[in-house]
Enzyme design. Structure first.
Site, PDB file in Angstrom:
ATOM      1  CG  ASN A 111      -2.104  -0.912   1.049  1.00 37.12           C
ATOM      2  OD1 ASN A 111      -2.732  -0.909   0.002  1.00 37.12           O
ATOM      3  ND2 ASN A 111      -2.404  -1.701   2.070  1.00 37.12           N
ATOM      4  CG  ASP A 148     -11.105  -3.195  -0.548  1.00 29.45           C
ATOM      5  OD1 ASP A 148     -10.980  -2.676   0.561  1.00 29.45           O
ATOM      6  OD2 ASP A 148     -10.206  -3.215  -1.404  1.00 29.45           O
ATOM      7  CB  SER A 164      -3.821  -6.718  -4.512  1.00 27.12           C
ATOM      8  OG  SER A 164      -3.412  -5.619  -3.712  1.00 27.12           O
ATOM      9  CG  HIS A 171      -6.898  -1.400  -1.224  1.00 27.36           C
ATOM     10  ND1 HIS A 171      -7.937  -2.075  -0.631  1.00 27.36           N
ATOM     11  CD2 HIS A 171      -5.783  -1.719  -0.499  1.00 27.36           C
ATOM     12  CE1 HIS A 171      -7.490  -2.779   0.395  1.00 27.36           C
ATOM     13  NE2 HIS A 171      -6.174  -2.578   0.499  1.00 27.36           N
TER      14      HIS A 171
END
Length: 318
Positions: free
Chosen positions: A123, A151, A146, A178
């Site tokens: 992230n 989620d 991803s 995300h």
């Protein structure tokens, strides 16, 4: 007779990376799995530990601690390295730290002669996937984040629990960043072909308020888990294995990954989570859903938030 094997390189053997390696071994996805990490002793220990479980695996996997030269003949490089999200920190807070880390990693991978597919999990995944594309020079189809795959999985699990049906029979997507600006695509959410929007109108025990709370629990799930155990890793690891299977087995699976937009959904020049067909060549095609006016507005807001962060990092003009 098969002349070569599928080789996957895992860079970063922290909680997410080691969980991914464990799930890969348990599902027998690749013939070779190479672990790379700055913490050599930890990764060597992981390789030893995983190899000791080989007698219980569904199929043999050759696993070892390696280096960037092993990337030359790899089909897939999975990036799980980087700084972790800390309590109270958003995924976007990580962008500056992890962009610098990724530049060095991607340059080392490409110097090996690597010509496969990158799968990014670190992230903020949408921005770092864009960074990998820029740093690698690979075609946009062969760099995949991803995205909102986790989620979407959380969304389907909670909807399945609410309606008391197998989560695998729930068809619903979370798209966008995300992160905090992601959104549910209620207009296309269905169970067994029946729209959820119709289901809540037909039975009194269901309500839109409950659905709204389900989405909030999906959006904030990482924060709740981080508060309790410090990090999230099992769910995303299984999602990464699902993506790995879609790629190596040429499945043409539809998954909500972070992929490059070239005008789809009215936007371009960024990576963001949308449904896409994934196969042996990477992203075959983006599925462009017809969003409601509210969904399109929220998606555009998600795009704007990502671009505001990306502009000073990549000096974007658009």
């Amino acid at each position: 007779m098969k002349s070569r094997v599928n080789r996957v390189i895992l860079i970063g053997t922290g909680a997410v990376g080691s969980s991914y390696a464990f799930a890969m071994l348990n599902q027998g996805v690749a013939e070779e799995l190479v672990l790379i990490d700055l913490n050599k002793e930890k990764s060597e220990g992981d390789a030893m530990d995983l190899n000791h479980g080989m007698p219980f695996a569904p199929s043999p996997t050759k696993i070892w601690f390696g280096d960037y030269s092993d990337c030359e003949h790899a089909d897939l490089v999975v990036l799980c390295a980087g700084a972790n999200q800390k309590p109270g920190e958003t995924r976007l807070d990580l962008v500056e730290k992890n962009t610098k880390i990724f530049k060095a990693i991607v340059e080392d991978v490409m110097a090996s002669g690597f010509d496969g597919i990158f799968l990014v999990a670190t992230n903020p995944v949408d921005i770092l996937t864009y960074a990998v594309w820029k740093f690698s020079g690979l075609p946009k189809e062969r760099v995949i984040g991803s995205g909102t795959i986790l989620d979407t999985a959380r969304f389907r699990f909670l909807l399945g629990d609410y309606f008391n049906v197998d989560t695998r029979n729930v068809h619903a997507y979370i798209i966008g960043e995300h992160g905090d600006t992601e959104l549910p695509v209620w207009s296309h959410a269905d169970i067994g072909g029946k729209l959820i929007s119709k289901m809540i109108k037909e039975k009194e025990q269901y309500s839109q308020k409950d659905l709204d709370n389900i989405f909030l629990n999906v959006r904030d799930a990482a924060y709740h888990i981080i508060e309790r155990k410090g990090a999230t890793y099992y769910g995303i690891a299984m999602g990464l294995v699902r993506l790995t299977k879609a790629i190596l087995q040429n499945q043409n699976s539809i998954l909500t990954v972070s992929t490059y937009l070239s005008g789809e959904y009215g936007h371009r020049d960024l990576f963001i989570g949308v449904p896409a067909i994934v196969n042996r060549y990477g992203i075959r095609e983006i599925i462009e859903l017809e969003l409601s006016e509210d969904e399109q507005s929220r998606f555009s807001h998600s795009v704007d938030v990502l671009k505001d962060i990306m502009t000073p990092v990549f000096n974007q003009k658009s």
